[in-house]
Design a protein around this motif. Structure first.
Motif, PDB file in Angstrom:
ATOM      1  N   GLU A  98       0.826  -1.206   0.000  1.00  0.00           N
ATOM      2  CA  GLU A  98       0.000   0.000   0.000  1.00  0.00           C
ATOM      3  C   GLU A  98       0.864   1.262   0.000  1.00  0.00           C
ATOM      4  O   GLU A  98       0.391   2.346  -0.301  1.00  0.00           O
ATOM      5  CB  GLU A  98      -0.934   0.022   1.212  1.00  0.00           C
ATOM      6  CG  GLU A  98      -2.070  -0.987   1.113  1.00  0.00           C
ATOM      7  CD  GLU A  98      -2.974  -0.959   2.328  1.00  0.00           C
ATOM      8  OE1 GLU A  98      -2.669  -0.190   3.269  1.00  0.00           O
ATOM      9  OE2 GLU A  98      -3.963  -1.690   2.373  1.00  0.00           O
ATOM     10  N   LEU A 124      -6.114   4.197   0.114  1.00  0.00           N
ATOM     11  CA  LEU A 124      -5.131   3.371  -0.590  1.00  0.00           C
ATOM     12  C   LEU A 124      -4.199   4.236  -1.436  1.00  0.00           C
ATOM     13  O   LEU A 124      -2.971   4.080  -1.401  1.00  0.00           O
ATOM     14  CB  LEU A 124      -5.840   2.347  -1.469  1.00  0.00           C
ATOM     15  CG  LEU A 124      -6.526   1.170  -0.766  1.00  0.00           C
ATOM     16  CD1 LEU A 124      -7.304   0.330  -1.769  1.00  0.00           C
ATOM     17  CD2 LEU A 124      -5.500   0.296  -0.048  1.00  0.00           C
ATOM     18  N   SER A 128      -0.027   5.206  -0.867  1.00  0.00           N
ATOM     19  CA  SER A 128       0.961   4.885  -1.902  1.00  0.00           C
ATOM     20  C   SER A 128       1.640   6.118  -2.469  1.00  0.00           C
ATOM     21  O   SER A 128       2.346   6.040  -3.469  1.00  0.00           O
ATOM     22  CB  SER A 128       0.289   4.089  -3.033  1.00  0.00           C
ATOM     23  OG  SER A 128      -0.114   2.822  -2.564  1.00  0.00           O
ATOM     24  N   TRP A 241      -1.733  -3.820  -5.003  1.00  0.00           N
ATOM     25  CA  TRP A 241      -2.402  -3.785  -3.702  1.00  0.00           C
ATOM     26  C   TRP A 241      -2.985  -5.146  -3.311  1.00  0.00           C
ATOM     27  O   TRP A 241      -3.483  -5.298  -2.205  1.00  0.00           O
ATOM     28  CB  TRP A 241      -3.517  -2.742  -3.713  1.00  0.00           C
ATOM     29  CG  TRP A 241      -3.035  -1.331  -3.671  1.00  0.00           C
ATOM     30  CD1 TRP A 241      -1.862  -0.875  -3.135  1.00  0.00           C
ATOM     31  CD2 TRP A 241      -3.713  -0.183  -4.184  1.00  0.00           C
ATOM     32  NE1 TRP A 241      -1.772   0.483  -3.281  1.00  0.00           N
ATOM     33  CE2 TRP A 241      -2.885   0.943  -3.917  1.00  0.00           C
ATOM     34  CE3 TRP A 241      -4.931   0.015  -4.829  1.00  0.00           C
ATOM     35  CZ2 TRP A 241      -3.258   2.234  -4.287  1.00  0.00           C
ATOM     36  CZ3 TRP A 241      -5.287   1.302  -5.202  1.00  0.00           C
ATOM     37  CH2 TRP A 241      -4.462   2.399  -4.931  1.00  0.00           C
TER      38      TRP A 241
END
Length: 380
Positions: A98, A124, A128, A241
């Motif tokens: 992530e 998410l 990242s 992911w």
């Protein structure tokens, strides 16, 4: 008797000591295994390799089952144990993935980012390293500014609002910006995106709810629209992911989802409604319930514990879905005569015919449902 107890207590101490030592060795080996997993994570992050490797996992499980049999251990127990270990490993890897962005310099705009699913994906992307912007109903006066220099516009609003939002936002998007949606209906939104935006377009449908803690092995449907190569980094990010990507044409997706989602939810709703109309005492039925009934009732209760408007959108989304559900009700009515005439032979005849139609899947279903039932028994 006292002497026997004394002997037992004396002899069992050494046996329990041995077991405790073996348990500590198991823990130590699991810790060593985790160290190797960390090395695998670093290597995968470096080369942008997905967490989930189904062939590798199934090959490992097959080898372990074979080794378990040779060691006089139950292969099913060994498989259960290692699936837990492997899942924990995947979740840990996914959690670290992530923080790895395929294009961390990209800007993301999520329309509907204040909703549950919108917040989930915003989190998410943010983890990242992406720049994440949110557009809610109150922010349309800022739409032009929010769309400036973004690489992805992700629409995450209720089904009935999706096409209007697509049309509303398209004029603010730059030609290179990817326009994507997360709607559970794909044909209409995809057509509207292609019509409204000249740039790259793709449809997404996550087959899970926003309460999921991880994308580990969660399925996301991708319906290609335009310029798939330009959209590939987005697909790679979802895969990184932990998601499992299934590609499908929009029309095929909607046909299948009519059964997978609309029919299933409507049948569950109908079961719950019937229990309500019969004033069934849920607590009493659970006292006498088999594991299968408890599992089925759990799915009914799960439905009614969630947002009614969400399910109404899924069930009533299209005329084709509503027609499918009317066919379902008509099919149930076809059984009335069989019940009126107490025709057991007709029931058996229909049962056997349908069983042949299900074919080998019935055996797979028996194995999978038995696994779920056994887990439910362990839990409760």
């Amino acid at each position: 008797m006292k002497k026997d107890n004394h002997t037992f207590n004396k002899e069992i101490i050494s046996l329990r000591t041995n077991i405790d030592y073996i348990d500590s060795q198991i823990l130590s080996l699991l810790a060593q295994r985790q160290v190797q997993v960390e090395k695998v994570v670093k290597l995968k992050k470096k080369h942008y390799i997905p967490v989930y490797h189904p062939a590798r996992e199934e090959d490992l499980i097959s080898k372990l089952r074979l080794q378990a049999g040779k060691a006089n251990l139950d292969p099913d127990f060994m498989e259960d144990l290692y699936r837990v270990i492997l899942r924990q490993s995947r979740i840990k890897q996914t959690g670290q993935m992530e923080h790895k962005g395929v294009r961390p310099d990209a800007g993301i705009l999520i329309i509907g980012g204040a909703g549950q699913m919108g917040r989930f994906f915003a989190s998410l992307f943010h983890k990242s390293g992406y720049e994440v912007r949110i557009l809610t109903e109150e922010d349309w006066d800022k739409a032009k500014k929010l769309c400036k220099d973004i690489d992805l516009c992700l629409i995450c609003v209720p089904i009935e609002k999706t096409e209007d939002v697509i049309e509303q936002i398209a004029s603010f998007l730059e030609p290179e910006t990817i326009l994507a949606d997360l709607t559970s209906i794909k044909a209409g939104p995809l057509e509207k995106m292609l019509e409204s935006h000249p740039g790259p377009v793709t449809g997404l449908h996550p087959l899970f709810g926003p309460t999921t803690g991880s994308l580990d092995k969660q399925i996301i449907i991708v319906t290609p629209g335009r310029d798939s190569d330009h959209c590939q980094w987005l697909v790679e990010q979802l895969t990184l992911w932990g998601a499992v990507i299934v590609r499908s044409k929009a029309k095929k997706h909607d046909e299948i989802m009519g059964i997978v989602q609309a029919l299933r939810h409507f049948a569950t709703f109908s079961f719950g409604q019937f229990l309500y109309e019969k004033h069934a005492r849920i607590e009493s039925t659970l006292e006498f319930s088999s594991p299968i009934y408890r599992l089925e009732l759990g799915m009914v209760g799960r439905l009614f514990a969630q947002d009614a408007s969400l399910y109404s959108e899924i069930i009533f989304a299209t005329k084709k879905r509503r027609r499918l559900l009317k066919d379902y009700i008509a099919s149930l009515n076809n059984h009335l005569e069989m019940l009126e005439t107490n025709d057991k032979h007709l029931f058996i005849e229909k049962f056997d015919h349908i069983a042949r139609w299900f074919g080998p899947f019935s055996e797979q279903a028996m194995r999978e449902s038995t696994f779920l039932i056994d887990k439910l028994i362990e839990r409760f």
